[in-house]
Design a protein around this motif. Structure first.
Motif, PDB file in Angstrom:
ATOM      1  N   SER A  75       0.770  -1.181   0.111  1.00 13.13           N
ATOM      2  CA  SER A  75      -0.095   0.037  -0.079  1.00 13.13           C
ATOM      3  C   SER A  75       0.953   1.332   0.116  1.00 13.13           C
ATOM      4  CB  SER A  75      -0.963  -0.211   1.156  1.00 13.13           C
ATOM      5  OG  SER A  75      -0.069   0.068   2.329  1.00 13.13           O
ATOM      6  N   VAL A  76       2.250   1.187   0.393  1.00 13.69           N
ATOM      7  CA  VAL A  76       2.925   2.300   0.192  1.00 13.69           C
ATOM      8  C   VAL A  76       3.821   2.360  -1.075  1.00 13.69           C
ATOM      9  CG1 VAL A  76       5.086   3.230   1.421  1.00 13.69           C
ATOM     10  CG2 VAL A  76       3.416   2.031   2.851  1.00 13.69           C
ATOM     11  N   SER A  77       3.472   3.319  -1.649  1.00 15.24           N
ATOM     12  CA  SER A  77       4.057   3.667  -3.271  1.00 15.24           C
ATOM     13  C   SER A  77       5.294   3.797  -3.018  1.00 15.24           C
ATOM     14  CB  SER A  77       3.212   4.717  -3.742  1.00 15.24           C
ATOM     15  OG  SER A  77       3.408   6.173  -3.154  1.00 15.24           O
ATOM     16  N   PHE A  78       6.165   4.599  -2.117  1.00 17.57           N
ATOM     17  CA  PHE A  78       7.648   4.944  -2.438  1.00 17.57           C
ATOM     18  C   PHE A  78       8.387   3.649  -1.525  1.00 17.57           C
ATOM     19  CE2 PHE A  78       5.807   6.774   1.730  1.00 17.57           C
ATOM     20  CZ  PHE A  78       7.077   6.311   2.462  1.00 17.57           C
ATOM     21  N   VAL A  79       9.607   3.771  -1.961  1.00 14.39           N
ATOM     22  CA  VAL A  79      10.382   2.702  -1.212  1.00 14.39           C
ATOM     23  C   VAL A  79      11.290   3.163  -0.080  1.00 14.39           C
ATOM     24  CG1 VAL A  79      12.579   0.966  -1.540  1.00 14.39           C
ATOM     25  CG2 VAL A  79      10.621   1.261  -3.330  1.00 14.39           C
ATOM     26  N   ARG A  80      11.220   2.670   0.855  1.00 17.88           N
ATOM     27  CA  ARG A  80      12.054   3.362   2.067  1.00 17.88           C
ATOM     28  C   ARG A  80      13.387   3.007   1.818  1.00 17.88           C
ATOM     29  NH1 ARG A  80      10.834   1.096   7.751  1.00 17.88           N
ATOM     30  NH2 ARG A  80      11.259  -0.974   6.508  1.00 17.88           N
ATOM     31  N   ASP A  81      14.394   3.913   2.071  1.00 15.95           N
ATOM     32  CA  ASP A  81      15.906   3.530   1.971  1.00 15.95           C
ATOM     33  C   ASP A  81      16.397   4.272   3.078  1.00 15.95           C
ATOM     34  OD1 ASP A  81      18.015   2.419   0.485  1.00 15.95           O
ATOM     35  OD2 ASP A  81      18.334   4.291  -0.650  1.00 15.95           O
ATOM     36  N   VAL A  82      16.734   3.036   3.950  1.00 17.14           N
ATOM     37  CA  VAL A  82      17.447   3.492   5.030  1.00 17.14           C
ATOM     38  C   VAL A  82      18.749   2.743   5.569  1.00 17.14           C
ATOM     39  CG1 VAL A  82      15.164   4.014   6.097  1.00 17.14           C
ATOM     40  CG2 VAL A  82      15.799   1.751   6.377  1.00 17.14           C
ATOM     41  N   ASP A  83      19.457   3.139   6.511  1.00 13.32           N
ATOM     42  CA  ASP A  83      20.660   2.482   7.113  1.00 13.32           C
ATOM     43  C   ASP A  83      20.162   1.435   8.023  1.00 13.32           C
ATOM     44  OD1 ASP A  83      22.468   4.418   5.650  1.00 13.32           O
ATOM     45  OD2 ASP A  83      22.679   5.448   7.462  1.00 13.32           O
ATOM     46  N   TYR A  84      20.678   0.283   7.734  1.00 12.88           N
ATOM     47  CA  TYR A  84      20.434  -0.938   8.905  1.00 12.88           C
ATOM     48  C   TYR A  84      21.631  -1.186   9.671  1.00 12.88           C
ATOM     49  CZ  TYR A  84      16.313  -2.001   5.904  1.00 12.88           C
ATOM     50  OH  TYR A  84      15.231  -1.983   5.358  1.00 12.88           O
ATOM     51  N   TYR A  85      21.194  -1.062  10.931  1.00 15.30           N
ATOM     52  CA  TYR A  85      22.375  -1.190  12.038  1.00 15.30           C
ATOM     53  C   TYR A  85      22.108  -2.664  12.678  1.00 15.30           C
ATOM     54  CZ  TYR A  85      23.744   3.646  11.334  1.00 15.30           C
ATOM     55  OH  TYR A  85      24.410   4.696  10.803  1.00 15.30           O
ATOM     56  N   MET A  86      23.075  -3.216  13.374  1.00 17.69           N
ATOM     57  CA  MET A  86      22.882  -4.335  14.247  1.00 17.69           C
ATOM     58  C   MET A  86      24.101  -4.343  15.051  1.00 17.69           C
ATOM     59  SD  MET A  86      22.497  -8.225  13.281  1.00 17.69           S
ATOM     60  CE  MET A  86      21.909  -9.441  14.511  1.00 17.69           C
TER      61      MET A  86
ATOM     62  N   GLY B 197      25.367  -2.080  16.802  1.00 19.28           N
ATOM     63  CA  GLY B 197      25.927  -0.861  16.878  1.00 19.28           C
ATOM     64  C   GLY B 197      26.814  -0.438  15.566  1.00 19.28           C
ATOM     65  N   TYR B 198      26.793  -1.573  14.628  1.00 22.35           N
ATOM     66  CA  TYR B 198      27.635  -1.455  13.338  1.00 22.35           C
ATOM     67  C   TYR B 198      26.668  -1.478  12.129  1.00 22.35           C
ATOM     68  CZ  TYR B 198      31.373  -3.407  16.248  1.00 22.35           C
ATOM     69  OH  TYR B 198      32.280  -3.592  17.283  1.00 22.35           O
ATOM     70  N   ILE B 199      27.066  -0.586  11.268  1.00 14.56           N
ATOM     71  CA  ILE B 199      26.120  -0.500  10.121  1.00 14.56           C
ATOM     72  C   ILE B 199      26.188  -1.783   9.131  1.00 14.56           C
ATOM     73  CG2 ILE B 199      28.031   0.754   8.680  1.00 14.56           C
ATOM     74  CD1 ILE B 199      25.498   2.715   7.748  1.00 14.56           C
ATOM     75  N   ILE B 200      25.211  -2.395   8.781  1.00 16.50           N
ATOM     76  CA  ILE B 200      24.968  -3.442   8.060  1.00 16.50           C
ATOM     77  C   ILE B 200      24.766  -3.155   6.543  1.00 16.50           C
ATOM     78  CG2 ILE B 200      23.699  -5.616   7.546  1.00 16.50           C
ATOM     79  CD1 ILE B 200      25.067  -5.272  10.287  1.00 16.50           C
ATOM     80  N   ARG B 201      24.012  -2.165   6.309  1.00 13.60           N
ATOM     81  CA  ARG B 201      23.844  -1.745   4.945  1.00 13.60           C
ATOM     82  C   ARG B 201      23.447  -0.062   4.992  1.00 13.60           C
ATOM     83  NH1 ARG B 201      19.320  -0.007   2.147  1.00 13.60           N
ATOM     84  NH2 ARG B 201      19.368  -0.244  -0.069  1.00 13.60           N
ATOM     85  N   LYS B 202      24.221   0.546   4.165  1.00 17.20           N
ATOM     86  CA  LYS B 202      24.003   2.056   3.944  1.00 17.20           C
ATOM     87  C   LYS B 202      23.073   2.200   2.888  1.00 17.20           C
ATOM     88  CE  LYS B 202      28.580   3.713   4.972  1.00 17.20           C
ATOM     89  NZ  LYS B 202      29.625   4.638   4.575  1.00 17.20           N
ATOM     90  N   ALA B 203      22.263   3.456   3.217  1.00 19.01           N
ATOM     91  CA  ALA B 203      21.117   3.810   2.388  1.00 19.01           C
ATOM     92  C   ALA B 203      21.724   4.248   1.084  1.00 19.01           C
ATOM     93  CB  ALA B 203      20.381   5.125   2.875  1.00 19.01           C
ATOM     94  N   GLY B 204      21.004   3.956  -0.031  1.00 20.02           N
ATOM     95  CA  GLY B 204      21.422   4.318  -1.410  1.00 20.02           C
ATOM     96  C   GLY B 204      21.970   3.398  -2.002  1.00 20.02           C
ATOM     97  N   THR B 205      22.619   2.349  -1.659  1.00 27.66           N
ATOM     98  CA  THR B 205      23.227   1.101  -2.320  1.00 27.66           C
ATOM     99  C   THR B 205      22.221   0.238  -2.647  1.00 27.66           C
ATOM    100  OG1 THR B 205      23.557  -0.208  -0.305  1.00 27.66           O
ATOM    101  CG2 THR B 205      25.120   1.528  -0.531  1.00 27.66           C
ATOM    102  N   GLN B 206      22.756  -0.422  -3.656  1.00 25.81           N
ATOM    103  CA  GLN B 206      21.791  -1.593  -4.496  1.00 25.81           C
ATOM    104  C   GLN B 206      21.873  -2.753  -3.556  1.00 25.81           C
ATOM    105  OE1 GLN B 206      19.879  -1.222  -7.278  1.00 25.81           O
ATOM    106  NE2 GLN B 206      20.665   0.923  -7.057  1.00 25.81           N
ATOM    107  N   THR B 207      22.622  -2.951  -2.510  1.00 24.93           N
ATOM    108  CA  THR B 207      22.694  -3.961  -1.697  1.00 24.93           C
ATOM    109  C   THR B 207      21.338  -4.532  -0.965  1.00 24.93           C
ATOM    110  OG1 THR B 207      24.924  -3.607  -1.099  1.00 24.93           O
ATOM    111  CG2 THR B 207      23.796  -5.267   0.291  1.00 24.93           C
ATOM    112  N   ILE B 208      20.908  -5.592  -1.326  1.00 27.48           N
ATOM    113  CA  ILE B 208      19.548  -6.211  -0.445  1.00 27.48           C
ATOM    114  C   ILE B 208      19.976  -6.532   0.956  1.00 27.48           C
ATOM    115  CG2 ILE B 208      17.665  -7.739  -0.622  1.00 27.48           C
ATOM    116  CD1 ILE B 208      18.391  -8.107  -3.654  1.00 27.48           C
ATOM    117  N   TYR B 209      19.239  -5.934   1.758  1.00 26.32           N
ATOM    118  CA  TYR B 209      19.162  -6.448   3.221  1.00 26.32           C
ATOM    119  C   TYR B 209      18.287  -7.389   3.576  1.00 26.32           C
ATOM    120  CZ  TYR B 209      19.251  -6.347   8.324  1.00 26.32           C
ATOM    121  OH  TYR B 209      19.315  -6.749   9.683  1.00 26.32           O
TER     122      TYR B 209
END
Length: 130
Positions: free
Chosen positions: A91-102, A104-116
């Motif tokens: 139902s949400v038309s836009f894609v969230r692009d956020v940083d993922y942390y676990m 205290g370490y960054i797992i995936r940065k926003a704006g990359t093509q990497t799938i989390y």
């Protein structure tokens, strides 16, 4: 009365089967090369890649389970991973692009093509379960 018990047990069985299938719908089997393993204090970050995806997931560094069919994961080897994708709200038309942390370490940065991926069912610590 006998038929009511049979009907009740049948409905209970069907309900449990539907719930089980529903819980596994976000999982997918991915055959990919494990090209990088980042060891942190309490977590391990796994970077995987194949022809169609570039993905990342993280797990706890130490495995509490003892499995018989486990194999030590090594970089630059290809494995079958059972991965849980992030749930997408249609139902949400836009894609969230956020940083993922676990941890205290960054797992995936926003704006990359990497799938989390939220989780991997067949990886525990430094081992893959066959």
């Amino acid at each position: 009365m006998k038929y009511q018990y049979i009907l009740l047990l049948s409905l209970l069985f069907i309900g449990c089967t539907v719930q089980k299938n529903k819980s596994l719908q976000n999982y997918e089997m991915v055959r990919a090369k494990l090209y990088k393993i980042d060891l942190k204090d309490s977590i391990i970050i796994y970077h995987i890649k194949n022809e169609s995806i570039d993905g990342v997931f993280a797990k706890a560094r130490y495995c509490n389970k003892e499995m018989k069919n486990q194999k030590l994961l090594k970089e630059n080897k290809t494995y079958n991973f059972i991965l849980e994708k992030e749930g997408v709200d249609s139902s949400v038309s836009f894609v969230r692009d956020v940083d993922y942390y676990m941890g205290g370490y960054i797992i995936r940065k926003a704006g990359t093509q990497t799938i989390y991926y939220w989780d991997c069912l067949n990886v525990c610590g430094k081992y893959i379960i066959r």
